[in-house]
Scaffold this motif. Structure first.
Motif, PDB file in Angstrom:
ATOM      1  N   GLU A  68       2.996   4.062   0.484  1.00  0.00           N
ATOM      2  CA  GLU A  68       1.589   3.700   0.269  1.00  0.00           C
ATOM      3  C   GLU A  68       0.705   4.939   0.242  1.00  0.00           C
ATOM      4  O   GLU A  68      -0.266   5.014  -0.512  1.00  0.00           O
ATOM      5  N   ARG A  69       1.035   5.922   1.055  1.00  0.00           N
ATOM      6  CA  ARG A  69       0.245   7.160   1.047  1.00  0.00           C
ATOM      7  C   ARG A  69       0.380   7.897  -0.279  1.00  0.00           C
ATOM      8  O   ARG A  69      -0.596   8.461  -0.819  1.00  0.00           O
ATOM      9  N   GLU A  70       1.587   7.935  -0.809  1.00  0.00           N
ATOM     10  CA  GLU A  70       1.787   8.581  -2.095  1.00  0.00           C
ATOM     11  C   GLU A  70       0.979   7.888  -3.188  1.00  0.00           C
ATOM     12  O   GLU A  70       0.338   8.541  -4.039  1.00  0.00           O
ATOM     13  N   ARG A  71       1.033   6.575  -3.150  1.00  0.00           N
ATOM     14  CA  ARG A  71       0.237   5.815  -4.138  1.00  0.00           C
ATOM     15  C   ARG A  71      -1.240   6.093  -3.963  1.00  0.00           C
ATOM     16  O   ARG A  71      -1.990   6.281  -4.928  1.00  0.00           O
ATOM     17  N   ALA A  72      -1.713   6.145  -2.735  1.00  0.00           N
ATOM     18  CA  ALA A  72      -3.147   6.392  -2.504  1.00  0.00           C
ATOM     19  C   ALA A  72      -3.546   7.791  -2.976  1.00  0.00           C
ATOM     20  O   ALA A  72      -4.640   7.992  -3.544  1.00  0.00           O
ATOM     21  N   ALA A  73      -2.653   8.755  -2.706  1.00  0.00           N
ATOM     22  CA  ALA A  73      -2.949  10.125  -3.153  1.00  0.00           C
ATOM     23  C   ALA A  73      -3.050  10.189  -4.678  1.00  0.00           C
ATOM     24  O   ALA A  73      -3.924  10.863  -5.260  1.00  0.00           O
ATOM     25  N   HIS A  74      -2.111   9.480  -5.331  1.00  0.00           N
ATOM     26  CA  HIS A  74      -2.115   9.456  -6.789  1.00  0.00           C
ATOM     27  C   HIS A  74      -3.405   8.840  -7.319  1.00  0.00           C
ATOM     28  O   HIS A  74      -4.038   9.342  -8.269  1.00  0.00           O
ATOM     29  N   VAL A  75      -3.789   7.756  -6.683  1.00  0.00           N
ATOM     30  CA  VAL A  75      -5.025   7.082  -7.120  1.00  0.00           C
ATOM     31  C   VAL A  75      -6.233   7.984  -6.897  1.00  0.00           C
ATOM     32  O   VAL A  75      -7.150   8.079  -7.712  1.00  0.00           O
ATOM     33  N   ARG A  76      -6.262   8.669  -5.741  1.00  0.00           N
ATOM     34  CA  ARG A  76      -7.394   9.558  -5.475  1.00  0.00           C
ATOM     35  C   ARG A  76      -7.478  10.690  -6.494  1.00  0.00           C
ATOM     36  O   ARG A  76      -8.584  11.097  -6.927  1.00  0.00           O
ATOM     37  N   GLU A  77      -6.300  11.213  -6.864  1.00  0.00           N
ATOM     38  CA  GLU A  77      -6.306  12.264  -7.874  1.00  0.00           C
ATOM     39  C   GLU A  77      -6.872  11.757  -9.190  1.00  0.00           C
ATOM     40  O   GLU A  77      -7.693  12.417  -9.848  1.00  0.00           O
ATOM     41  N   GLU A  78      -6.417  10.563  -9.586  1.00  0.00           N
ATOM     42  CA  GLU A  78      -6.925  10.002 -10.828  1.00  0.00           C
ATOM     43  C   GLU A  78      -8.413   9.689 -10.717  1.00  0.00           C
ATOM     44  O   GLU A  78      -9.184   9.890 -11.655  1.00  0.00           O
ATOM     45  N   ALA A  79      -8.792   9.231  -9.505  1.00  0.00           N
ATOM     46  CA  ALA A  79     -10.218   8.918  -9.335  1.00  0.00           C
ATOM     47  C   ALA A  79     -11.066  10.189  -9.413  1.00  0.00           C
ATOM     48  O   ALA A  79     -12.170  10.214  -9.975  1.00  0.00           O
ATOM     49  N   ALA A  80     -10.563  11.232  -8.820  1.00  0.00           N
ATOM     50  CA  ALA A  80     -11.304  12.508  -8.873  1.00  0.00           C
ATOM     51  C   ALA A  80     -11.424  13.011 -10.300  1.00  0.00           C
ATOM     52  O   ALA A  80     -12.469  13.520 -10.740  1.00  0.00           O
ATOM     53  N   CYS A  81     -10.291  12.878 -11.009  1.00  0.00           N
ATOM     54  CA  CYS A  81     -10.302  13.270 -12.419  1.00  0.00           C
ATOM     55  C   CYS A  81     -11.313  12.439 -13.203  1.00  0.00           C
ATOM     56  O   CYS A  81     -12.058  12.937 -14.019  1.00  0.00           O
ATOM     57  N   PHE A  82     -11.286  11.148 -12.906  1.00  0.00           N
ATOM     58  CA  PHE A  82     -12.216  10.258 -13.604  1.00  0.00           C
ATOM     59  C   PHE A  82     -13.654  10.630 -13.306  1.00  0.00           C
ATOM     60  O   PHE A  82     -14.510  10.657 -14.199  1.00  0.00           O
ATOM     61  N   ASP A  83     -13.927  10.936 -12.026  1.00  0.00           N
ATOM     62  CA  ASP A  83     -15.306  11.308 -11.666  1.00  0.00           C
ATOM     63  C   ASP A  83     -15.739  12.576 -12.379  1.00  0.00           C
ATOM     64  O   ASP A  83     -16.922  12.759 -12.728  1.00  0.00           O
ATOM     65  N   ALA A  84     -14.758  13.467 -12.595  1.00  0.00           N
ATOM     66  CA  ALA A  84     -15.121  14.732 -13.253  1.00  0.00           C
ATOM     67  C   ALA A  84     -15.413  14.586 -14.742  1.00  0.00           C
ATOM     68  O   ALA A  84     -16.266  15.267 -15.295  1.00  0.00           O
ATOM     69  N   VAL A  85     -14.645  13.685 -15.367  1.00  0.00           N
ATOM     70  CA  VAL A  85     -14.773  13.590 -16.827  1.00  0.00           C
ATOM     71  C   VAL A  85     -15.480  12.342 -17.304  1.00  0.00           C
ATOM     72  O   VAL A  85     -15.709  12.155 -18.485  1.00  0.00           O
ATOM     73  N   ALA A 109      -3.446   0.801   2.938  1.00  0.00           N
ATOM     74  CA  ALA A 109      -3.182   1.880   3.893  1.00  0.00           C
ATOM     75  C   ALA A 109      -3.673   1.505   5.283  1.00  0.00           C
ATOM     76  O   ALA A 109      -3.023   1.787   6.306  1.00  0.00           O
ATOM     77  N   ALA A 110      -4.872   0.844   5.335  1.00  0.00           N
ATOM     78  CA  ALA A 110      -5.397   0.411   6.642  1.00  0.00           C
ATOM     79  C   ALA A 110      -4.471  -0.624   7.279  1.00  0.00           C
ATOM     80  O   ALA A 110      -4.209  -0.609   8.493  1.00  0.00           O
ATOM     81  N   THR A 111      -3.966  -1.534   6.409  1.00  0.00           N
ATOM     82  CA  THR A 111      -3.032  -2.556   6.929  1.00  0.00           C
ATOM     83  C   THR A 111      -1.765  -1.898   7.475  1.00  0.00           C
ATOM     84  O   THR A 111      -1.244  -2.272   8.537  1.00  0.00           O
ATOM     85  N   SER A 112      -1.278  -0.900   6.753  1.00  0.00           N
ATOM     86  CA  SER A 112      -0.079  -0.193   7.221  1.00  0.00           C
ATOM     87  C   SER A 112      -0.337   0.485   8.552  1.00  0.00           C
ATOM     88  O   SER A 112       0.518   0.507   9.442  1.00  0.00           O
ATOM     89  N   ARG A 113      -1.561   1.091   8.652  1.00  0.00           N
ATOM     90  CA  ARG A 113      -1.894   1.728   9.922  1.00  0.00           C
ATOM     91  C   ARG A 113      -1.906   0.715  11.059  1.00  0.00           C
ATOM     92  O   ARG A 113      -1.413   0.971  12.159  1.00  0.00           O
ATOM     93  N   GLU A 114      -2.501  -0.455  10.777  1.00  0.00           N
ATOM     94  CA  GLU A 114      -2.544  -1.502  11.813  1.00  0.00           C
ATOM     95  C   GLU A 114      -1.121  -1.946  12.199  1.00  0.00           C
ATOM     96  O   GLU A 114      -0.820  -2.171  13.377  1.00  0.00           O
ATOM     97  N   GLN A 115      -0.250  -2.079  11.170  1.00  0.00           N
ATOM     98  CA  GLN A 115       1.142  -2.460  11.481  1.00  0.00           C
ATOM     99  C   GLN A 115       1.825  -1.388  12.324  1.00  0.00           C
ATOM    100  O   GLN A 115       2.542  -1.685  13.282  1.00  0.00           O
ATOM    101  N   ASP A 116       1.566  -0.111  11.963  1.00  0.00           N
ATOM    102  CA  ASP A 116       2.148   0.977  12.759  1.00  0.00           C
ATOM    103  C   ASP A 116       1.644   0.936  14.190  1.00  0.00           C
ATOM    104  O   ASP A 116       2.399   1.137  15.149  1.00  0.00           O
ATOM    105  N   ILE A 117       0.369   0.698  14.324  1.00  0.00           N
ATOM    106  CA  ILE A 117      -0.212   0.632  15.674  1.00  0.00           C
ATOM    107  C   ILE A 117       0.392  -0.540  16.452  1.00  0.00           C
ATOM    108  O   ILE A 117       0.751  -0.416  17.632  1.00  0.00           O
ATOM    109  N   GLY A 118       0.556  -1.704  15.742  1.00  0.00           N
ATOM    110  CA  GLY A 118       1.155  -2.864  16.410  1.00  0.00           C
ATOM    111  C   GLY A 118       2.588  -2.598  16.842  1.00  0.00           C
ATOM    112  O   GLY A 118       3.003  -2.972  17.954  1.00  0.00           O
ATOM    113  N   ILE A 119       3.343  -1.927  15.935  1.00  0.00           N
ATOM    114  CA  ILE A 119       4.737  -1.616  16.277  1.00  0.00           C
ATOM    115  C   ILE A 119       4.791  -0.676  17.479  1.00  0.00           C
ATOM    116  O   ILE A 119       5.586  -0.840  18.407  1.00  0.00           O
ATOM    117  N   THR A 120       3.892   0.326  17.440  1.00  0.00           N
ATOM    118  CA  THR A 120       3.865   1.283  18.554  1.00  0.00           C
ATOM    119  C   THR A 120       3.510   0.585  19.855  1.00  0.00           C
ATOM    120  O   THR A 120       4.120   0.832  20.912  1.00  0.00           O
TER     121      THR A 120
END
Length: 549
Positions: A68-85, A109-120
């Motif tokens: 999920e982090r990789e996907r979010a990073a990819h989306v942010r990169e595309e979003a940044a690119c989009f904002d620039a152009v 990502a927030a849901t994953s964090r919550e699941q990680d916190i719950g597991i911990t």
């Protein structure tokens, strides 16, 4: 513009925007942004080893979170690119869709964090539960250890108490044995004089009148009855103390039955009872103590005669109900016993209502009989019918190897031996009791081939033995100074007197006393009160050994 500064644009991207292929330009577009997702710093390094069951779930969650982090990073990169152009070539609708995707990714990502916190948190709770369980188990272990220490202390205390009790019991048994031995000796000493002189009167001359003989028989019968009573009490006491020693060996029942028949027939004839001993296989052996087997049979036969009807019958049979056992049964034609009396039969001092009758008894003969049979590995039983009679039986262990009947040779008649041994023989009697000395002197007077010397203590007896070299020595056990056993040891060590047969004659009649005397080296051990015939048989046998040795 210079050629080197020319800006070259690449092909348009998915949103129709031209993308600069220069790395430095792209880095300027995709620089750090304040709303980017932060990287989860790491999992809890102090992961409990006892929560291993959660490790797989945690690993799966971490893999999912990384994706999920990789996907979010990819989306942010595309979003940044989009904002620039975007001002150049992208539509507002595409920008909205892109932002919505970004929001969804952030929510994932927030849901994953919550699941990680719950597991911990779950792992931490499991670890805490484990720790609580371990603490509780440790508390139980401590309590159990304390209880074990207390129990060990109690066991040690119980051991000490048991040792004290055992020591006290042994001390009491020793005192009891010493008392019984002393009582036996003190009772037998006067009985020896009573019965001994009575036997001399019975066999002496002039012949007694009928009235005198009847009175004498009362003295003799009462004396032997008193002796039987003493023996039974001593036997019972020794058996109950667990100190009765048995000499078990293959016993030829053919010989034992004939010996018992010879001993009991006078009593049966006196009462008019017909005694019938059925034939016994001459190869049957029982593994038992010969003396105790005879004692048991004589007791049962005596009861069958005493409690029989007038002119009744007693039938004695020997059978083999199993290959391992031999049964001796004694059947009488007496009054029989009810079921109530049978239940009380082997109780000590219980005469089953015969106390008021004419027959003498103690009520312990059957108790001793049962104990003796049990000690020899056998059993005893009884069947009875009121008005018909009773049948007692004992089962003994059968000795497996048949042997030829080689019973002991019958002792020769004392009178004939006196005639054969015409040479004068010397008897030394070491005794401190005047009545006992007088009794033996008068017995010997009837045998002119024997002269008697006497000594009142052991040391004088040893001196006379060395000086006179008698053929046979009679030795009392309880003597002033040194005992009869000590005197025997001195005689045996002296080459001059070592060959002389020494017979013990003592009122110490307990089985342990007899065994001790025989082990010390006495030729025979004669107990008081003496039976004149048995005494003379032992004396003649010792004289024969002395002459042949």
């Amino acid at each position: 513009m210079n050629r080197d500064d020319k800006h070259v644009s690449g092909p348009p991207n998915d949103y129709g925007c031209a993308v600069d292929t220069d790395d430095s330009g792209l880095s300027a577009v995709t620089g750090p942004h304040p709303d980017r997702l932060r990287v989860v710093r790491g999992l809890d390094r102090r992961r409990s080893e006892r929560a291993a069951m959660l490790d797989d779930a945690t690993a799966q969650s971490q893999t999912h979170l990384s994706t999920e982090r990789e996907r979010a990073a990819h989306v942010r990169e595309e979003a940044a690119c989009f904002d620039a152009v975007m001002p150049i070539s992208c539509s507002r609708e595409d920008a909205v869709h892109l932002r919505e995707d970004t929001v969804h990714l952030r929510e994932d990502a927030a849901t994953s964090r919550e699941q990680d916190i719950g597991i911990t948190e779950t792992k931490q709770a499991a670890s805490a539960d484990h720790m609580a369980t371990l603490l509780q188990a440790n508390e139980h272990l401590v309590v159990a250890t304390i209880e074990a220490q207390k129990l060990t202390e109690q066991v040690e205390i119980a051991k000490v108490q048991l040792e004290h009790a055992k020591f006290g019991a042994e001390k009491a048994n020793l005192a009891k044995s010493n008392f019984l031995s002393s009582m036996s000796h003190e009772l037998r000493t006067p009985l020896n004089a009573i019965l001994g002189f009575a036997q001399l009167l019975e066999a002496g001359s002039p012949t007694l009148t009928d009235t005198q003989n009847a009175r004498l028989q009362q003295i003799i019968q009462s004396g032997w009855y008193l002796l039987d009573l003493i023996n039974e009490v001593l036997d019972l006491a020794v058996i109950e103390s667990g100190k009765l020693s048995l000499s078990e060996e293959p016993v030829l029942l053919f010989d034992v039955m004939h010996e018992c028949q010879a001993m009991i027939e006078p009593q049966a004839q006196q009462r008019g009872i017909q005694l019938d001993f059925l034939p016994v296989d001459s190869t049957w052996f029982a593994y038992a103590d010969r003396t105790r087997v005879k004692q048991v049979l004589i007791n049962l036969l005596s009861n069958a005669i005493k409690y029989n009807r007038e002119h009744g019958t007693v039938v004695v049979a020997c059978t083999a109900p199993t290959p391992e056992r031999i049964r001796i049964s004694i059947k009488d034609s007496g009054a029989g016993l009810s079921a109530e009396k049978l239940a009380q039969l082997f109780q000590p001092f219980n005469r089953l209502g015969q106390e008021a009758g004419n027959e003498e008894g103690t009520g312990i003969g059957l108790v001793v009989t049962k104990q003796l049979v049990g000690l020899m590995g056998g059993s005893i039983g009884v069947e009875s019918t009121v008005g018909v009679g009773s049948e007692f039986w004992i089962d003994l262990i059968r000795d497996g190897a048949p042997r030829l009947a080689t019973g002991p040779a019958l002792p020769a008649d004392p009178a004939s031996k006196a005639r054969e041994n015409t040479a004068l023989r010397t008897l030394l009697y070491v005794e401190d009791n005047p009545a006992n000395l007088m009794l033996v002197e008068q017995i010997i007077e009837g045998h002119p081939h024997i002269r008697m010397l006497s000594a009142r203590d052991g040391l004088l007896g040893i001196a006379l033995a060395r000086a006179q070299l008698p053929d046979v020595i009679l030795m009392d056990i309880n003597l002033p100074g040194i005992s009869g056993i000590q005197a025997l040891e001195i005689l045996r060590k002296d080459p001059v007197t070592a060959h002389i047969p020494v017979l013990a004659i003592s009122a110490n009649a307990m089985q342990s006393d007899i065994q001790k005397g025989l082990e010390a080296g006495f030729f025979r051990y004669i107990t008081k009160p003496i039976k004149v015939n048995e005494f003379m048989e032992a004396l003649d046998l010792a004289l024969d050994v002395s002459e042949s040795g």
